[in-house]
Motif scaffolding. Structure first.
Motif, PDB file in Angstrom:
ATOM      1  N   GLN A 194      44.388  55.536  34.200  1.00  0.00           N
ATOM      2  CA  GLN A 194      43.156  54.819  33.866  1.00  0.00           C
ATOM      3  C   GLN A 194      43.246  53.346  34.239  1.00  0.00           C
ATOM      4  O   GLN A 194      42.288  52.763  34.763  1.00  0.00           O
ATOM      5  CB  GLN A 194      42.864  54.966  32.362  1.00  0.00           C
ATOM      6  CG  GLN A 194      42.372  56.340  31.965  1.00  0.00           C
ATOM      7  CD  GLN A 194      42.254  56.500  30.466  1.00  0.00           C
ATOM      8  OE1 GLN A 194      43.085  55.973  29.697  1.00  0.00           O
ATOM      9  NE2 GLN A 194      41.247  57.230  30.024  1.00  0.00           N
ATOM     10  N   ASP A 197      42.915  53.066  37.957  1.00  0.00           N
ATOM     11  CA  ASP A 197      41.525  53.266  38.390  1.00  0.00           C
ATOM     12  C   ASP A 197      40.705  51.997  38.204  1.00  0.00           C
ATOM     13  O   ASP A 197      39.912  51.624  39.085  1.00  0.00           O
ATOM     14  CB  ASP A 197      40.893  54.418  37.608  1.00  0.00           C
ATOM     15  CG  ASP A 197      41.441  55.780  38.021  1.00  0.00           C
ATOM     16  OD1 ASP A 197      42.080  55.853  39.091  1.00  0.00           O
ATOM     17  OD2 ASP A 197      41.244  56.753  37.259  1.00  0.00           O
ATOM     18  N   ILE A 198      40.880  51.320  37.069  1.00  0.00           N
ATOM     19  CA  ILE A 198      40.163  50.065  36.820  1.00  0.00           C
ATOM     20  C   ILE A 198      40.520  49.031  37.877  1.00  0.00           C
ATOM     21  O   ILE A 198      39.651  48.372  38.459  1.00  0.00           O
ATOM     22  CB  ILE A 198      40.486  49.526  35.409  1.00  0.00           C
ATOM     23  CG1 ILE A 198      39.852  50.410  34.339  1.00  0.00           C
ATOM     24  CG2 ILE A 198      39.998  48.079  35.260  1.00  0.00           C
ATOM     25  CD1 ILE A 198      40.240  50.030  32.920  1.00  0.00           C
ATOM     26  N   TYR A 199      41.806  48.936  38.149  1.00  0.00           N
ATOM     27  CA  TYR A 199      42.280  47.931  39.103  1.00  0.00           C
ATOM     28  C   TYR A 199      41.736  48.185  40.502  1.00  0.00           C
ATOM     29  O   TYR A 199      41.163  47.290  41.134  1.00  0.00           O
ATOM     30  CB  TYR A 199      43.812  47.936  39.114  1.00  0.00           C
ATOM     31  CG  TYR A 199      44.413  46.930  40.066  1.00  0.00           C
ATOM     32  CD1 TYR A 199      44.538  45.598  39.705  1.00  0.00           C
ATOM     33  CD2 TYR A 199      44.850  47.318  41.329  1.00  0.00           C
ATOM     34  CE1 TYR A 199      45.084  44.668  40.570  1.00  0.00           C
ATOM     35  CE2 TYR A 199      45.401  46.400  42.204  1.00  0.00           C
ATOM     36  CZ  TYR A 199      45.514  45.074  41.818  1.00  0.00           C
ATOM     37  OH  TYR A 199      46.047  44.158  42.692  1.00  0.00           O
ATOM     38  N   TYR A 200      41.877  49.403  40.979  1.00  0.00           N
ATOM     39  CA  TYR A 200      41.505  49.684  42.367  1.00  0.00           C
ATOM     40  C   TYR A 200      39.989  49.688  42.568  1.00  0.00           C
ATOM     41  O   TYR A 200      39.501  49.316  43.636  1.00  0.00           O
ATOM     42  CB  TYR A 200      42.136  50.997  42.832  1.00  0.00           C
ATOM     43  CG  TYR A 200      43.625  50.863  43.028  1.00  0.00           C
ATOM     44  CD1 TYR A 200      44.144  49.977  43.969  1.00  0.00           C
ATOM     45  CD2 TYR A 200      44.522  51.573  42.233  1.00  0.00           C
ATOM     46  CE1 TYR A 200      45.521  49.822  44.129  1.00  0.00           C
ATOM     47  CE2 TYR A 200      45.894  51.423  42.390  1.00  0.00           C
ATOM     48  CZ  TYR A 200      46.386  50.551  43.349  1.00  0.00           C
ATOM     49  OH  TYR A 200      47.733  50.386  43.502  1.00  0.00           O
ATOM     50  N   GLN A 201      39.230  50.101  41.555  1.00  0.00           N
ATOM     51  CA  GLN A 201      37.771  50.025  41.662  1.00  0.00           C
ATOM     52  C   GLN A 201      37.303  48.585  41.759  1.00  0.00           C
ATOM     53  O   GLN A 201      36.418  48.253  42.549  1.00  0.00           O
ATOM     54  CB  GLN A 201      37.126  50.716  40.458  1.00  0.00           C
ATOM     55  CG  GLN A 201      37.210  52.239  40.497  1.00  0.00           C
ATOM     56  CD  GLN A 201      36.708  52.872  39.216  1.00  0.00           C
ATOM     57  OE1 GLN A 201      36.027  52.229  38.406  1.00  0.00           O
ATOM     58  NE2 GLN A 201      37.046  54.146  39.013  1.00  0.00           N
ATOM     59  N   ALA A 202      37.893  47.730  40.935  1.00  0.00           N
ATOM     60  CA  ALA A 202      37.505  46.317  40.960  1.00  0.00           C
ATOM     61  C   ALA A 202      37.899  45.639  42.264  1.00  0.00           C
ATOM     62  O   ALA A 202      37.208  44.748  42.753  1.00  0.00           O
ATOM     63  CB  ALA A 202      38.124  45.576  39.770  1.00  0.00           C
ATOM     64  N   ARG A 203      39.036  46.071  42.834  1.00  0.00           N
ATOM     65  CA  ARG A 203      39.568  45.427  44.038  1.00  0.00           C
ATOM     66  C   ARG A 203      39.011  46.001  45.340  1.00  0.00           C
ATOM     67  O   ARG A 203      39.244  45.427  46.412  1.00  0.00           O
ATOM     68  CB  ARG A 203      41.094  45.578  44.047  1.00  0.00           C
ATOM     69  CG  ARG A 203      41.810  44.784  42.978  1.00  0.00           C
ATOM     70  CD  ARG A 203      41.989  43.348  43.361  1.00  0.00           C
ATOM     71  NE  ARG A 203      42.742  43.190  44.600  1.00  0.00           N
ATOM     72  CZ  ARG A 203      42.937  42.019  45.192  1.00  0.00           C
ATOM     73  NH1 ARG A 203      42.419  40.928  44.678  1.00  0.00           N
ATOM     74  NH2 ARG A 203      43.634  41.955  46.306  1.00  0.00           N
ATOM     75  N   LEU A 204      38.256  47.094  45.289  1.00  0.00           N
ATOM     76  CA  LEU A 204      37.762  47.730  46.513  1.00  0.00           C
ATOM     77  C   LEU A 204      36.944  46.789  47.390  1.00  0.00           C
ATOM     78  O   LEU A 204      37.172  46.720  48.613  1.00  0.00           O
ATOM     79  CB  LEU A 204      36.966  48.989  46.155  1.00  0.00           C
ATOM     80  CG  LEU A 204      36.539  49.855  47.343  1.00  0.00           C
ATOM     81  CD1 LEU A 204      37.754  50.344  48.130  1.00  0.00           C
ATOM     82  CD2 LEU A 204      35.700  51.052  46.855  1.00  0.00           C
ATOM     83  N   ASP A 253      36.118  41.299  36.421  1.00  0.00           N
ATOM     84  CA  ASP A 253      35.843  42.695  36.080  1.00  0.00           C
ATOM     85  C   ASP A 253      37.065  43.355  35.448  1.00  0.00           C
ATOM     86  O   ASP A 253      36.952  44.089  34.459  1.00  0.00           O
ATOM     87  CB  ASP A 253      35.440  43.472  37.336  1.00  0.00           C
ATOM     88  CG  ASP A 253      34.038  43.125  37.821  1.00  0.00           C
ATOM     89  OD1 ASP A 253      33.315  42.440  37.070  1.00  0.00           O
ATOM     90  OD2 ASP A 253      33.682  43.525  38.950  1.00  0.00           O
ATOM     91  N   ARG A 257      36.969  44.678  31.611  1.00  0.00           N
ATOM     92  CA  ARG A 257      37.102  46.113  31.352  1.00  0.00           C
ATOM     93  C   ARG A 257      38.340  46.402  30.513  1.00  0.00           C
ATOM     94  O   ARG A 257      38.317  47.268  29.631  1.00  0.00           O
ATOM     95  CB  ARG A 257      37.137  46.889  32.664  1.00  0.00           C
ATOM     96  CG  ARG A 257      35.806  46.882  33.404  1.00  0.00           C
ATOM     97  CD  ARG A 257      35.812  47.841  34.570  1.00  0.00           C
ATOM     98  NE  ARG A 257      35.936  49.224  34.124  1.00  0.00           N
ATOM     99  CZ  ARG A 257      36.059  50.259  34.958  1.00  0.00           C
ATOM    100  NH1 ARG A 257      36.093  50.039  36.263  1.00  0.00           N
ATOM    101  NH2 ARG A 257      36.160  51.483  34.490  1.00  0.00           N
TER     102      ARG A 257
END
Length: 358
Positions: A194, A197-204, A253, A257
């Motif tokens: 989890q 997921d937060i990290y990579y979604q924000a960094r995309l 973000d 989050r």
């Protein structure tokens, strides 16, 4: 524009004397007269070219041979103390370093005018004052006094030989590390997946812009004419501006989050929260080595202690991942100056410390 001085007053509510960087004076060594140097003339190549600020403004940098109205269009340049000739900022740094190695005063490569090496030493601080982007970024670094922030930026300036984009990238990496540290603390609120997921979604969005930037830099090196080069320089400035905004938004973000699910609070270790953190989680070993040498080693004498996040190496054979093993080996190469310590209850990180007795 003295961005750092102006913003520092606003940030700390300090008086101007405390926030403004002190200016240095130097004795001329050219033999014509004595006195003090004024602040160096530091401008983009296009300004130097358009206003004829040096005799060689139309010819380009005499060391790297790049043109001031070409590849150096949006790059800092420096008029030397002879008052007649200019170099790109990168070559002025190299000129000083080579002169130091030879134990000589630096000289203008065109007229051989010799000058005090401190003239170029002060250029790093003047560039930090002049460059709004660098000034804004270093003021965001937490848990450091203003003079420490300036010292960090100056050391990064010299490490990257006055290349502004490389310095910006190094400071951005330090800021990214301040939120990355949240992911590798023990917490019952989120699973490791989890948090990832937060990290990579924000960094995309950041990663997409970084890819665009790499392509533009490749195109810039292969530009065939001045008009194409000018357009590429404008595109690079636009992408870098978008990238800075995306990095800032990603950090916000991630923080918000993580905070919204209660992953902070008691997990915010006081020792970890009081120092710079850098995140090497997910990097290849060669990338980690480069970032360690370019981002961490230059500033350790100033900040004394940095937490490095490597991840837990759960996908590697053995108890410790390849990245952490490579980092131990790299630290060992500098053992006379630095050493490491484990981070209690955080197997995905370690401390790197400067030997105080040095």
């Amino acid at each position: 524009n003295s961005g750092l001085s102006t913003m520092a007053v606003s940030e700390s509510n300090a008086d101007n004397r405390q926030a403004r960087l002190p200016k240095q004076s130097h004795s001329k060594l050219g033999g014509n007269d004595t006195g003090e140097y004024d602040d160096a003339v530091i401008e983009y190549g296009e300004v130097l070219f358009n206003h004829g600020l040096a005799k060689n403004a139309k010819d380009g940098c005499p060391i790297c041979l790049r043109e001031f109205n070409g590849e150096l269009l949006k790059t800092y340049t420096l008029v030397l103390p002879c008052g007649e000739h200019a170099l790109c900022a990168n070559c002025s740094c190299s000129l000083k370093i080579e002169a130091d190695k030879a134990k000589q005063c630096p000289q203008c490569p065109l007229c051989r005018y010799a000058f005090d090496p401190e003239f170029i030493e002060d250029v790093s601080r003047q560039m930090i004052e002049k460059d709004q982007e660098i000034a804004n970024l270093i003021l965001k670094l937490s848990n450091m006094e203003l003079d420490e922030k300036i010292a960090v930026a100056e050391r990064l300036m010299w490490t990257h030989r006055f290349e502004q984009p490389a310095v910006v990238d190094a400071i951005e990496s330090l800021l990214d590390g301040e939120v990355s540290g949240l992911f590798f603390r023990n917490t019952e609120d989120l699973t490791h997946q989890q948090k990832n997921d937060i990290y990579y979604q924000a960094r995309l969005p950041v990663e997409k812009l970084e890819d665009k930037l790499k392509l533009l830099l490749q195109d810039q090196r292969g530009a065939a004419d001045a008009k194409s080069l000018e357009k590429l320089c404008d595109d690079l400035r636009r992408i870098r501006k978008e990238l800075a905004a995306a990095r800032e938004k990603a950090r916000e973000d991630i923080y918000n989050r993580m905070n919204s699910v209660g992953a902070m609070g008691a997990q915010q270790d006081g020792r970890d929260g009081s120092m710079i953190q850098v995140d090497y989680h997910g990097l290849h070993v060669n990338e980690m080595r480069m970032k360690f040498k370019e981002h961490v080693l230059p500033i350790l004498p100033v900040v004394r202690k940095i937490m490095i996040i490597t991840g837990r190496g759960t996908h590697s054979a053995g108890k410790e991942g390849k990245l952490k093993k490579a980092l131990f080996k790299l630290i060992g190469q500098y053992e006379s100056d630095i050493y490491w310590q484990r981070v209690d209850q955080n197997p995905g990180a370690l401390y790197v410390l400067w030997r105080s007795e040095k």
